[in-house]
Motif scaffolding. Structure first.
Motif, mmCIF file in Angstrom:
data_model
loop_
_atom_site.group_PDB
_atom_site.id
_atom_site.type_symbol
_atom_site.label_atom_id
_atom_site.label_comp_id
_atom_site.label_asym_id
_atom_site.label_seq_id
_atom_site.Cartn_x
_atom_site.Cartn_y
_atom_site.Cartn_z
ATOM 1 N N LYS A 1 -36.678 14.816 17.510
ATOM 2 C CA LYS A 1 -36.443 13.516 16.927
ATOM 3 C C LYS A 1 -34.939 13.271 16.803
ATOM 4 C CE LYS A 1 -36.454 12.884 12.579
ATOM 5 N NZ LYS A 1 -35.780 13.173 11.316
ATOM 6 N N HIS B 1 -41.865 18.537 13.504
ATOM 7 C CA HIS B 1 -42.004 19.925 13.032
ATOM 8 C C HIS B 1 -43.010 20.056 11.879
ATOM 9 C CE1 HIS B 1 -39.095 18.771 9.936
ATOM 10 N NE2 HIS B 1 -39.367 19.896 9.302
ATOM 11 N N TYR B 2 -43.369 18.924 11.240
ATOM 12 C CA TYR B 2 -44.404 19.013 10.216
ATOM 13 C C TYR B 2 -45.744 19.451 10.815
ATOM 14 C CZ TYR B 2 -42.039 17.678 5.968
ATOM 15 O OH TYR B 2 -41.236 17.696 4.855
ATOM 16 N N LYS C 1 -46.378 23.133 10.656
ATOM 17 C CA LYS C 1 -46.506 23.806 9.361
ATOM 18 C C LYS C 1 -47.953 24.264 9.138
ATOM 19 C CE LYS C 1 -42.764 21.174 7.144
ATOM 20 N NZ LYS C 1 -41.683 22.118 6.823
ATOM 21 N N GLU D 1 -37.273 16.205 -1.609
ATOM 22 C CA GLU D 1 -36.239 17.168 -1.239
ATOM 23 C C GLU D 1 -35.171 17.193 -2.303
ATOM 24 O OE1 GLU D 1 -35.013 17.481 2.998
ATOM 25 O OE2 GLU D 1 -35.564 15.368 2.994
ATOM 26 N N ARG E 1 -24.770 14.713 7.415
ATOM 27 C CA ARG E 1 -25.414 13.870 8.415
ATOM 28 C C ARG E 1 -25.262 12.377 8.140
ATOM 29 N NH1 ARG E 1 -31.077 15.315 7.704
ATOM 30 N NH2 ARG E 1 -31.642 14.677 9.799
ATOM 31 N N TYR F 1 -25.532 9.806 11.066
ATOM 32 C CA TYR F 1 -26.905 9.562 11.524
ATOM 33 C C TYR F 1 -27.715 8.833 10.448
ATOM 34 C CZ TYR F 1 -31.860 10.893 11.377
ATOM 35 O OH TYR F 1 -33.214 10.888 11.210
ATOM 36 N N ASP G 1 -36.392 8.376 8.928
ATOM 37 C CA ASP G 1 -36.161 9.819 8.979
ATOM 38 C C ASP G 1 -37.420 10.614 8.618
ATOM 39 O OD1 ASP G 1 -34.316 12.051 9.266
ATOM 40 O OD2 ASP G 1 -34.452 12.292 7.088
ATOM 41 N N MET G 2 -38.221 10.110 7.713
ATOM 42 C CA MET G 2 -39.361 10.887 7.209
ATOM 43 C C MET G 2 -40.718 10.181 7.341
ATOM 44 S SD MET G 2 -38.352 13.870 5.945
ATOM 45 C CE MET G 2 -39.678 14.387 4.854
ATOM 46 N N HIS H 1 -43.099 12.301 10.020
ATOM 47 C CA HIS H 1 -43.812 13.326 9.253
ATOM 48 C C HIS H 1 -44.911 12.758 8.350
ATOM 49 C CE1 HIS H 1 -40.482 15.443 10.816
ATOM 50 N NE2 HIS H 1 -39.626 15.199 9.853
ATOM 51 N N LYS I 1 -34.566 12.043 -1.011
ATOM 52 C CA LYS I 1 -33.562 13.110 -1.086
ATOM 53 C C LYS I 1 -33.035 13.181 -2.514
ATOM 54 C CE LYS I 1 -32.298 13.425 3.707
ATOM 55 N NZ LYS I 1 -32.965 14.709 4.015
ATOM 56 N N LYS J 1 -37.923 20.606 -4.470
ATOM 57 C CA LYS J 1 -38.307 20.589 -3.061
ATOM 58 C C LYS J 1 -39.803 20.864 -3.015
ATOM 59 C CE LYS J 1 -38.014 21.452 1.516
ATOM 60 N NZ LYS J 1 -37.700 20.419 2.498
ATOM 61 N N GLN K 1 -45.626 22.879 1.039
ATOM 62 C CA GLN K 1 -44.449 23.722 0.866
ATOM 63 C C GLN K 1 -43.784 23.435 -0.468
ATOM 64 O OE1 GLN K 1 -42.028 22.438 4.234
ATOM 65 N NE2 GLN K 1 -41.248 20.714 3.113
HETATM 66 C C1 BG6 Z 1 -36.176 16.217 9.116
HETATM 67 C C2 BG6 Z 1 -35.289 15.155 8.522
HETATM 68 O O1 BG6 Z 1 -36.968 15.658 10.133
HETATM 69 O O2 BG6 Z 1 -37.003 16.750 8.101
HETATM 70 C C3 BG6 Z 1 -34.461 15.725 7.387
HETATM 71 O O3 BG6 Z 1 -34.421 14.639 9.517
HETATM 72 C C4 BG6 Z 1 -35.350 16.408 6.376
HETATM 73 O O4 BG6 Z 1 -33.696 14.709 6.763
HETATM 74 C C5 BG6 Z 1 -36.301 17.384 7.047
HETATM 75 O O5 BG6 Z 1 -34.509 17.099 5.486
HETATM 76 C C6 BG6 Z 1 -37.308 17.919 6.064
HETATM 77 O O6 BG6 Z 1 -38.003 18.987 6.642
HETATM 78 P P1 BG6 Z 1 -38.639 20.134 5.758
HETATM 79 O O7 BG6 Z 1 -39.331 21.018 6.743
HETATM 80 O O8 BG6 Z 1 -37.503 20.809 5.052
HETATM 81 O O9 BG6 Z 1 -39.558 19.469 4.802
#
Ligand code: BG6
Length: 489
Positions: free
Chosen positions: A147, A177-178, A181, A215, A222, A225, A234-235, A239, A339, A344, A377
Motif C-alpha cells: 500500500k 498486512h491485516y 494477522k 494506536e 511520515r 505521506y 491509511d487505515m 484494513h 493515532k 495500542k 492485537q
Molecule cells: C499501516 C499504516 O498500514 O498500518 C500505519 O500505514 C499504521 O499508519 C499501521 O500504523 C498499523 O499496523 P499494525 O499492524 O501496527 O496495527
C-alpha cells in the motif's frame, strides 16, 4: 520436495519495511526450513556492494528477528542491484543478475517482484520489467505490491491499469498486512466452524458490531505521506473495511480464494453509500492535540515534522457502516481508528441483542448483553461474555468471561503477518491478498467521505488530546443510536 522456490526482487530494499519486516520474515521461513531454494535481489537507488547489503541484512536479522542461527548462510542468498527506476539499461542489468541467480539456485524461473517503495514508481517498474524481458520466464511471475494502492478510486484505477500491462490479475498480490494477522484469519474459522455463532450471526440476534484499531504511535517521520492520506485512507479503506467484509460476508461455498473473495466483494457491494450531506450523520473525524502518553509529553499533530501547522488532515476516524442486505438490515457496524490514543489495541466486539425479558430485574435492572470479543492485537484470543449466577448469593446474575488466549495455550509465537503473506505469495495462494474488485469498492466508499471532508474545513481540530480515546463526537455517534463503545483495554 514441495517447498516453493523463488527469486525475490525487492524494490525498495534499503527502506524501512525491508529492514523491519521483509528480511526477518524471509529469515524465519528459511530457519523453519519452509524454503531452501531462494535468492533475493535487493533493488534500490543507493550504491551498495553485495557485501554491504548482506551486512545490512544480517543486522536486520539480529535486531528484528532476535536470533542469528545460520545467519551467514542465510545472508549469502542476498544480492544487490543499484537501480535507476527510469533507465531501461538498469532493468537489463537486473535481468542478467536474475538469470544468473535463477540457474545458480535452480529457481525454475520463478520470480517475485516485490514493490516496497514510493507508489509513484509502481507503474513504471511494472512496465519496464515487462519491456526488458524480466517477466519472460518459464516459471511463475508475481507482483507483490504494498500500500498505498492509489489515493482514490481514480488513481487506483490508473495504477491498476499500469500494472495490468505486465501482470494478470491472478499474478498480482496486493498486500493488506491485516489479512496476515492470526486473529483476522481466525474470524472466518470462528464464524464458520462453530454451530453456536453462525445461526445468530444476523440482524435478528446481533445488536451492533464494533471494530476498533487504536494506536499510540503518532505520525512519526511520515508527515509527508500522512498529510495527503489521513486515517481514512491509511487505515479504513484497507484494513478496517477488510475486517468488516470478513465479519459481514456470507459463508463461502468452499474455502477457495475465488469463493471467499466473491463473498467479500458482495459484502462490500452492500455497503450503504452516502451522499455529501449525509456524511456527518455517519462519520466523524479527529486530530490529536499534544498530551501525555505513558507518562511522557507528546506534541500535537500540527507540530509534527512535515505537517502543515493548520492541517485539516484527520488522525482519527469513527463511522457507522450500514450493510444493506437481508442478513444485516438495520445492524450498525461501528468502526474507529486513531493515532496517539491511550492504548495500542485492535479488537472486534460483537454485541448480541438483549433477551426478550429480564427475570432478574429485582437484582439487575438490566442484564449485561452477551458479547463476543475477538482480540486481534496485542493479545490474540477470544472472549465470550455471558451472565451466570453470582456465587453464594440468591438468584443474582453477574457477567462472567470465557476467555481463550492464543499465547496461553500454544506457547508459540504466531508467525508474523509478513512471514505468512510472503510464504503465500511464493506458494501462489492469493486468499489473503486484496483483489482489484475489493480495492475498487473500498475506494468508492471512502471517496464519498474524503471528498466531503476535503471540501469542508474542520474547525474543531485539534479535537482530542493525545493519550485519550478520541474526540467526544465519536461517543456521540453511538449515543444517538442508544449504544456506546465497549472499552478496549
Ligand atoms: C499501516 C499504516 O498500514 O498500518 C500505519 O500505514 C499504521 O499508519 C499501521 O500504523 C498499523 O499496523 P499494525 O499492524 O501496527 O496495527
Amino acid at each position: 520436495d514441495n517447498k516453493p522456490t523463488a527469486l525475490i526482487m525487492i524494490f525498495g530494499a534499503t527502506g524501512d519495511l525491508a529492514k523491519r519486516k521483509l528480511f526477518p520474515s524471509i529469515y524465519r521461513l528459511f530457519q523453519k526450513e519452509q524454503i531452501n531454494k531462494f535468492a533475493v535481489v535487493g533493488v534500490a537507488r543507493r550504491p551498495l556492494s553485495n557485501d554491504e547489503f548482506q551486512a545490512n541484512v544480517k543486522d536486520s536479522i539480529l535486531t528484528f528477528a532476535g536470533e542469528n542461527e545460520k545467519v551467514d548462510e542465510f545472508a549469502s542468498h542476498f544480492y544487490y542491484h543499484s537501480h535507476d527506476v527510469s533507465s531501461s539499461e538498469s532493468y537489463i542489468q537486473l535481468k542478467e543478475i536474475a538469470d544468473r541467480l535463477d540457474s545458480h539456485y535452480q529457481l525454475e524461473g520463478n520470480r517475485i517482484f516485490y514493490l516496497a517503495m514510493a507508489p509513484e514508481f509502481f507503474g513504471t517498474i511494472a512496465e519496464q520489467v515487462k519491456e526488458q524481458g524480466l517477466t519472460d520466464t518459464n516459471g511463475y511471475k508475481r507482483l507483490v505490491i504494498e500500500k498505498p494502492f492509489g489515493h482514490s478510486f481514480e488513481s487506483a484505477l490508473e495504477l491498476n491499469e499500469q500494472i495490468r500491462t505486465a501482470f494478470n490479475e491472478d499474478e498480482i498480490y496486493r498486500i493488506d498486512h491485516y489479512l496476515g494477522k492470526e486473529m483476522v484469519q481466525n474470524i472466518e474459522v470462528i464464524r464458520f466452524a462453530n454451530a453456536i455463532f453462525e445461526p445468530l450471526w444476523n440482524s435478528r440476534y446481533i445488536s451492533n458490531i464494533q471494530v476498533t484499531s487504536s494506536e499510540t504511535l503518532g505520525v512519526e517521520e511520515r508527515g509527508r505521506y500522512y498529510e495527503k492520506s489521513g486515517a481514512l485512507r491509511d487505515m479504513v479503506q484497507n484494513h478496517i473495511l477488510q475486517m468488516v467484509a470478513l465479519l459481514a460476508m456470507e459463508p463461502p461455498i468452499r474455502l477457495t480464494t475465488e469463493e471467499i473473495r466473491s463473498e467479500k466483494v458482495r459484502a462490500l457491494r452492500s455497503l450503504r453509500p452516502m451522499k455529501k450531506d449525509e456524511v456527518n450523520q455517519y462519520f466523524v473525524r479527529g486530530q490529536y492535540a499534544a498530551g501525555t502518553l505513558n507518562g511522557a509529553q507528546v506534541p500535537g499533530y500540527r507540530e509534527e515534522p512535515m505537517v502543515d501547522p493548520d492541517s485539516n488532515t484527520e488522525t482519527f476516524v469513527a463511522g457507522k457502516l450500514m450493510i444493506d442486505n437481508f442478513r444485516w438490515a438495520g445492524v450498525p457496524f461501528y468502526i474507529r481508528t486513531g493515532k496517539r490514543m491511550d492504548i495500542k489495541s485492535t479488537k472486534i466486539v460483537v454485541q448480541f441483542k438483549d433477551i426478550p425479558m429480564n427475570l432478574y430485574y429485582k437484582t439487575e435492572e438490566t442484564l449485561h448483553p452477551n458479547l463476543l470479543v475477538i482480540h486481534i492485537q496485542p493479545d490474540e484470543g477470544i472472549t465470550l461474555l455471558l451472565n451466570a449466577k453470582k456465587t453464594g448469593t440468591n438468584m443474582k446474575s453477574t457477567p462472567v468471561q470465557l476467555s481463550f488466549s492464543n499465547k496461553g495455550t500454544d506457547r508459540i509465537n504466531t508467525p508474523e503477518a509478513y512471514e505468512r503473506l510472503l510464504y503465500d505469495s511464493m506458494r501462489g495462494d492469493a486468499t489473503n491478498f486484496t483483489h482489484w474488485d475489493e480495492v475498487a469498492l473500498s475506494w468508492k466508499f471512502v471517496d464519498s467521505i474524503s471528498n466531503y471532508w476535503e471540501s469542508t474545513k474542520e474547525t474543531s481540530f485539534p479535537n482530542y488530546e493525545s493519550g485519550t480515546t478520541g474526540p467526544k463526537s465519536a461517543d456521540e455517534l453511538l449515543e444517538k443510536d442508544g449504544h456506546s463503545w465497549w472499552p478496549v483495554e
